[in-house]
Motif scaffolding. Structure first.
Motif, mmCIF file in Angstrom:
data_model
loop_
_atom_site.group_PDB
_atom_site.id
_atom_site.type_symbol
_atom_site.label_atom_id
_atom_site.label_comp_id
_atom_site.label_asym_id
_atom_site.label_seq_id
_atom_site.Cartn_x
_atom_site.Cartn_y
_atom_site.Cartn_z
ATOM 1 N N ASN A 1 40.216 21.626 -29.733
ATOM 2 C CA ASN A 1 41.526 22.126 -29.332
ATOM 3 C C ASN A 1 42.549 21.024 -29.115
ATOM 4 O O ASN A 1 43.549 21.215 -28.452
ATOM 5 N N ASN B 1 50.093 23.499 -28.790
ATOM 6 C CA ASN B 1 49.306 23.855 -27.603
ATOM 7 C C ASN B 1 48.128 24.749 -27.953
ATOM 8 O O ASN B 1 47.083 24.649 -27.339
ATOM 9 N N SER C 1 41.868 18.222 -27.532
ATOM 10 C CA SER C 1 41.305 17.267 -26.585
ATOM 11 C C SER C 1 39.798 17.373 -26.410
ATOM 12 O O SER C 1 39.158 16.383 -26.093
ATOM 13 N N SER C 2 39.240 18.546 -26.622
ATOM 14 C CA SER C 2 37.796 18.664 -26.408
ATOM 15 C C SER C 2 37.096 19.251 -27.620
ATOM 16 O O SER C 2 37.640 20.106 -28.305
ATOM 17 N N VAL D 1 33.993 21.554 -28.599
ATOM 18 C CA VAL D 1 33.318 22.615 -27.877
ATOM 19 C C VAL D 1 32.328 23.315 -28.788
ATOM 20 O O VAL D 1 32.635 23.605 -29.946
HETATM 21 C C1 NAG Z 1 40.664 22.212 -24.538
HETATM 22 O O1 NAG Z 1 39.455 22.757 -24.038
HETATM 23 C C2 NAG Z 1 38.984 22.138 -22.842
HETATM 24 C C3 NAG Z 1 37.636 22.739 -22.525
HETATM 25 O O2 NAG Z 1 37.526 24.056 -22.912
HETATM 26 C C4 NAG Z 1 40.009 22.383 -21.734
HETATM 27 O O3 NAG Z 1 39.578 21.782 -20.533
HETATM 28 C C5 NAG Z 1 41.319 21.767 -22.162
HETATM 29 O O4 NAG Z 1 42.321 22.039 -21.201
HETATM 30 C C6 NAG Z 1 41.765 22.310 -23.501
HETATM 31 N N1 NAG Z 1 42.911 21.542 -23.936
HETATM 32 C C7 NAG Z 1 43.965 22.082 -24.520
HETATM 33 C C8 NAG Z 1 45.066 21.162 -24.903
HETATM 34 O O5 NAG Z 1 44.021 23.283 -24.720
#
Ligand code: NAG
Ligand code: NAG
Ligand code: NAG
Ligand code: NAG
Ligand code: NAG
Ligand code: NAG
Ligand code: NAG
Ligand code: NAG
Ligand code: NAG
Ligand code: NAG
Ligand code: NAG
Ligand code: NAG
Length: 798
Positions: free
Chosen positions: A174, A160, A176-177, A179
């Motif tokens: 992270n 996580n 999924s995104s 940045v």
């Molecule tokens: C990863 O970062 C994005 C944007 O900052 C966020 O919306 C998303 O929930 C994050 N995902 C995780 C798995 O932390």
């Protein structure tokens, strides 16, 4: 002789490496009794099978700074996969200790400040630092796998709170995104990433795994977030001794935020997938102090400003990114004009009314031919720089329709707005659930793995179209030899060839291509982005020595017409008379396609065209759907060829031969009647093809029975027979009439015929969209009784 040389080398190397002063000491474990570990000691910690090593490495570009890192020990370039202190490299006097309480600590000098350490909570009875063969550095319960830096390895699991950070610290991922700068997200995956294996299968938390381009081969692999902000899967090619990119997150590098400073437009010339330039927009110049573009002429009076139109450009990152949602350009512009803080606005010619003002700052500018975006940049009234970002209207003009016209920014009215609405509504997406159907389809007909390999259809695109060198193409086609030619035409010649990795390909050499290099690259990128099981896949291209060449997958079974029409009548009234498969097929007897295969072909083609019309959002009309352009792959899986090319054809070619594109017999009435050209022209052509699939008869040319006459019109005749008189068997292809079983096939064929009748309606608005057509064929929507198609003749050749 050679042997002696090798022996000699061997001795030299041995002499060098065995000299005592520089003997590198390799450890299998590092304990507190070995402490301290210093960069000058030449010690490395090596994993049991020598796959990885850890130790101090020179910081790139510096002879006296070091990082404590992990790298591949059995690969010559020794790529670093983890590092304790990228951000703060240390000097030769630094030391790494395992402290008495079992903590690993890196200090500047033997007792200077701590640069990096493991948390104190690590259990103190750990025996020492070890490195595993999957690249994990472990000390007690602490492991480097829980704290990756810029690289992720097989066997590692994304938790996580796992984050990858690029070495320069600017970008992060992270799971999924992607940045920029901690908060500015520029790419998001559909599902968050979990882990991947040496075989190239990537697991994420939902749905089917992603398949990398070289799936199936067990290779040394890594996922790395580069300093350019792009996330890439690499696999090590043991034959070439180099890393191959097998997947990238962001196909167009310029969509990555933060590559260019404020005001700049990121401009990729397409020469390499990772090459880009930062250019200032017209009216701006590079500032001397900071990395940004500044106005040549400051706007003195905001009321007296004007807007420069920059096609295919967009900025984002202003202080309010909410769209005003207006389809009216004038409306959008006046909103910007009235706002003192507005520096320009982005406007999109689509049905969603995208209109976003850029307030306070101009960030993340990029140029991409893959968008219908236009940016209107606010400049002082006195500004004389012309806009050098043009070409949008030209491309729309040559997409195929001649009558698409964009409103001129200086003169619009309610009428133009209405036109935009009309045009855009025609492209409404309605293909919900296409993904699911697609999977169901795949499962039934193609083996999962074969799909990935032969179709190159990793669910996420691989690294974009490959740029082939002219030499490679020459080799593949045996120097464009005559025997390899499989088609010649006004627009292109087609060769078959074999790539070095022995993949068979169809090589299309274009002639009379319009536009510059960047435009060509842009179009090719768009075509290559179209991934669909039922579209012929573009592998790559070559743009060298003034030659423009496209490299496609080779589809083995030839085109549909060879199976449908035995007494081959050739229809080649179209401008592009290329017939890819003519020579390849020869006169060999083709098997007769049974009803189920015919149905499957119809459905596949409908889905592919629906995808082109509705999912690509690129406004791709095919404009030349005919059996010659439907190729049959393994299992007779249909693949639509020649899509997306009409944009590349030179305008004169279109204009001189009247505005008609496509092939007689399949042309919608709009072409002749000068009505506006929409996606419904493809629907019409498809309807004709559908009837031909059922009847085995070439429309316009001859009837299946003796009724051939001037008045004979396939849809008309088929309607009378199959629908009015309910004598379906009358119209069926006589080759397989005998295999027709009323109980088994009626529903299927009835659906095909009725759908075709709706498709060939004379009035475009009567025809369903291609997405609807696919559903009608599937049987997921009810098909109403079609009206009788009116007789429509292409009036001679005048
Ligand atoms: C990863 O970062 C994005 C944007 O900052 C966020 O919306 C998303 O929930 C994050 N995902 C995780 C798995 O932390
Ligand atoms: C460490 O090893 C390298 C090559 O293996 C050598 O050039 C260097 O002199 C050695 N340094 C020490 C301090 O032994
Ligand atoms: C390096 O070693 C690992 C583990 O032994 C092995 O899986 C991998 O194939 C090796 N890589 C090369 C390039 O030899
Ligand atoms: C480490 O110590 C040296 C002097 O011994 C000093 O020049 C350098 O700035 C120090 N580095 C850090 C990161 O503290
Ligand atoms: C590291 O270990 C050495 C030898 O045991 C000791 O002299 C030194 O003070 C230790 N440094 C730190 C920061 O613990
Ligand atoms: C370390 O100590 C804890 C408790 O003191 C014990 O539970 C654990 O098994 C020990 N671990 C090892 C590797 O000896
Ligand atoms: C991955 O981990 C498993 C057990 O945790 C181990 O057996 C396997 O060798 C590891 N894979 C590699 C490539 O080291
Ligand atoms: C990760 O997040 C999910 C959902 O937010 C939660 O259920 C799970 O316990 C978390 N796992 C860890 C290791 O924190
Ligand atoms: C690849 O590795 C997997 C386990 O990671 C193994 O099951 C499979 O047999 C291997 N395949 C080949 C071709 O070596
Ligand atoms: C457009 O012109 C500006 C200067 O006016 C220049 O910096 C920029 O490179 C040009 N852009 C293109 C795409 O030619
Ligand atoms: C952002 O813009 C939208 C549309 O113009 C507007 O409705 C909204 O109030 C704005 N938000 C802020 C915080 O200014
Ligand atoms: C598009 O084509 C039409 C007809 O050829 C022409 O009148 C019009 O000016 C073109 N539009 C642009 C913006 O080039």
């Amino acid at each position: 002789m050679k042997f002696h040389l090798i022996l000699f080398n061997f001795l030299i190397i041995n002499l060098l490496t065995s000299s005592p002063s520089s003997s590198a000491q390799s450890l299998s474990t590092f304990t507190s009794s070995n402490s301290p570990w210093q960069p000058s000691q030449n010690k490395t910690l090596v994993s049991p099978r020598s796959a990885f090593a850890a130790g101090f490495r020179h910081f790139p570009g510096s002879s006296n700074l070091y990082t404590f890192s992990i790298w591949y020990n059995n690969i010559s370039d020794q790529t670093i996969v983890w590092s304790a202190n990228w951000a703060i490299p240390v000097q030769a006097s630094a030391s790494l200790n395992i402290t008495s309480n079992g903590q690993l600590r890196l200090t500047n000098g033997s007792s200077g400040p701590t640069i990096w350490s493991t948390p104190t909570s690590v259990s103190s009875n750990s025996t020492g630092l070890i490195l595993t063969d999957d690249g994990n550095l472990m000390l007690g319960s602490w492991q480097s796998f829980d704290h990756p830096t810029d690289t992720f390895l097989p066997n590692q699991t994304f938790g996580n709170d796992t984050v990858l950070v690029s070495r320069n610290g600017k970008f992060s991922f992270n799971g999924s995104s992607l940045v920029f700068n901690g908060s500015d997200s520029y790419w998001t995956a559909a599902n968050s990433f979990v882990s991947f294996g040496v075989d190239g299968l990537v697991q994420h938390n939902g749905g089917n795994p992603i398949i990398l381009a070289d799936f199936g081969q067990n290779r040394t692999r890594r996922l790395t977030l580069g300093d350019d902000g792009n996330l890439r899967f690499f696999s090590f090619d043991p034959d070439k001794h180099s890393w191959a990119i097998v997947w990238v997150a962001v196909l167009e590098i310029c969509r990555i935020h933060g590559l260019c400073g404020p005001g700049y437009i990121c401009f990729s010339n397409g020469l390499t997938l990772s090459g880009y330039e930062c250019v200032c927009p017209p009216g701006f110049r590079r500032s001397t102090g900071s990395d940004s573009c500044v106005r040549k002429n400051p706007i003195i009076d905001m009321g007296k400003s004007k807007f420069l139109r920059l096609d295919y450009v967009n900025y984002s990152g202003g202080s309010n990114q909410t769209s005003i949602n207006t389809l009216n350009l004038a409306n959008c512009r006046s909103k910007c004009r009235l706002n003192q803080r507005c520096l320009g606005f982005g406007f999109k010619y689509d049905m969603f009314g995208y209109c976003v003002l850029q307030l306070d700052r101009l960030l993340n500018g990029y140029w991409s031919p893959g968008t219908e975006m236009t940016f209107y940049l606010r400049v002082d009234y006195s500004e004389t720089d012309p806009s050098n970002f043009t070409g949008m209207s030209e491309v729309l003009n040559t997409t195929c329709p001649i009558q698409f016209s964009l409103p001129d920014p200086s003169a619009e009215s309610d009428r133009t707005t209405r036109n935009i609405i009309i045009i855009t509504i025609l492209f409404t997406t309605e293909i919900a659930g296409a993904g699911l159907l697609f999977w169901a389809f795949l499962k039934r007909y193609v083996k999962y793995r074969d799909m990935a390999q032969t179709l190159g259809l990793g669910l996420l695109p691989t690294s974009g179209p490959k740029r082939f060198s002219y030499a490679e193409i020459k080799l593949a086609t045996k120097d464009f030899s005559e025997e390899n030619i499989i088609g010649k035409g006004g627009f292109s010649d087609v060769y078959i060839g074999k790539l070095q990795d022995s993949r068979p390909v169809a090589v299309k050499c274009l002639k009379n291509v319009t536009g510059g290099d960047a435009e060509f690259w842009g179009e090719v990128t768009i075509i290559a982005r179209m991934h669909h099981l039922n579209l012929v896949r573009l592998w790559g291209f070559c743009n060298e020595k003034g030659r423009r060449i496209l490299v496609y997958e080779h589809v083995p079974n030839g085109s549909l017409d060879k199976y449908l029409f035995r007494s081959s009548h050739n229809v080649s009234d179209g401008i592009d008379t290329t017939n890819e498969t003519e020579a390849m097929i020869g006169l060999k007897q083709k098997p007769i396609l049974d009803w189920n295969i015919r149905y499957r072909i119809a459905l596949g083609v409908a889905r592919a065209i629906a995808y082109l019309h509705e999912e690509c959002l690129e406004w791709v009309l095919h404009c030349d759907i005919k059996p010659e352009n439907i190729l049959l792959g393994d299992d007779f899986c249909p693949k639509v060829a020649d899509f997306g090319l009409s944009k590349l054809k030179k305008k004169e070619q279109i204009v001189t031969k009247s505005r008609i594109r496509g092939t007689r017999g399949y042309l919608a009435p709009e072409w002749v009647k000068n009505d506006s050209i929409t996606s419904k022209v493809d629907v019409f052509s498809f309807g004709m093809v559908l009837l031909e699939i059922v009847t085995g008869a070439r429309n316009l040319i001859q009837g299946p029975s003796a009724v051939a006459s001037e008045e004979w019109y396939l849809p008309h005749w088929a309607f009378e027979m199959a629908i009015e008189e309910r004598r379906m068997e009358e119209i069926l292809d006589c080759q397989i009439k005998h295999a027709y079983d009323d109980k088994v096939h009626f529903k299927l064929i009835d659906r095909m015929v009725k759908t075709a009748m709706w498709c060939v309606q004379e009035r475009a608005e009567m025809r369903p969209s291609m997405g609807k057509v696919a559903k009608m064929l599937e049987g997921t929507v009810e098909i109403m009784e079609p009206p009788k198609p009116t007789i429509f003749f292409i009036a001679g050749d005048n």
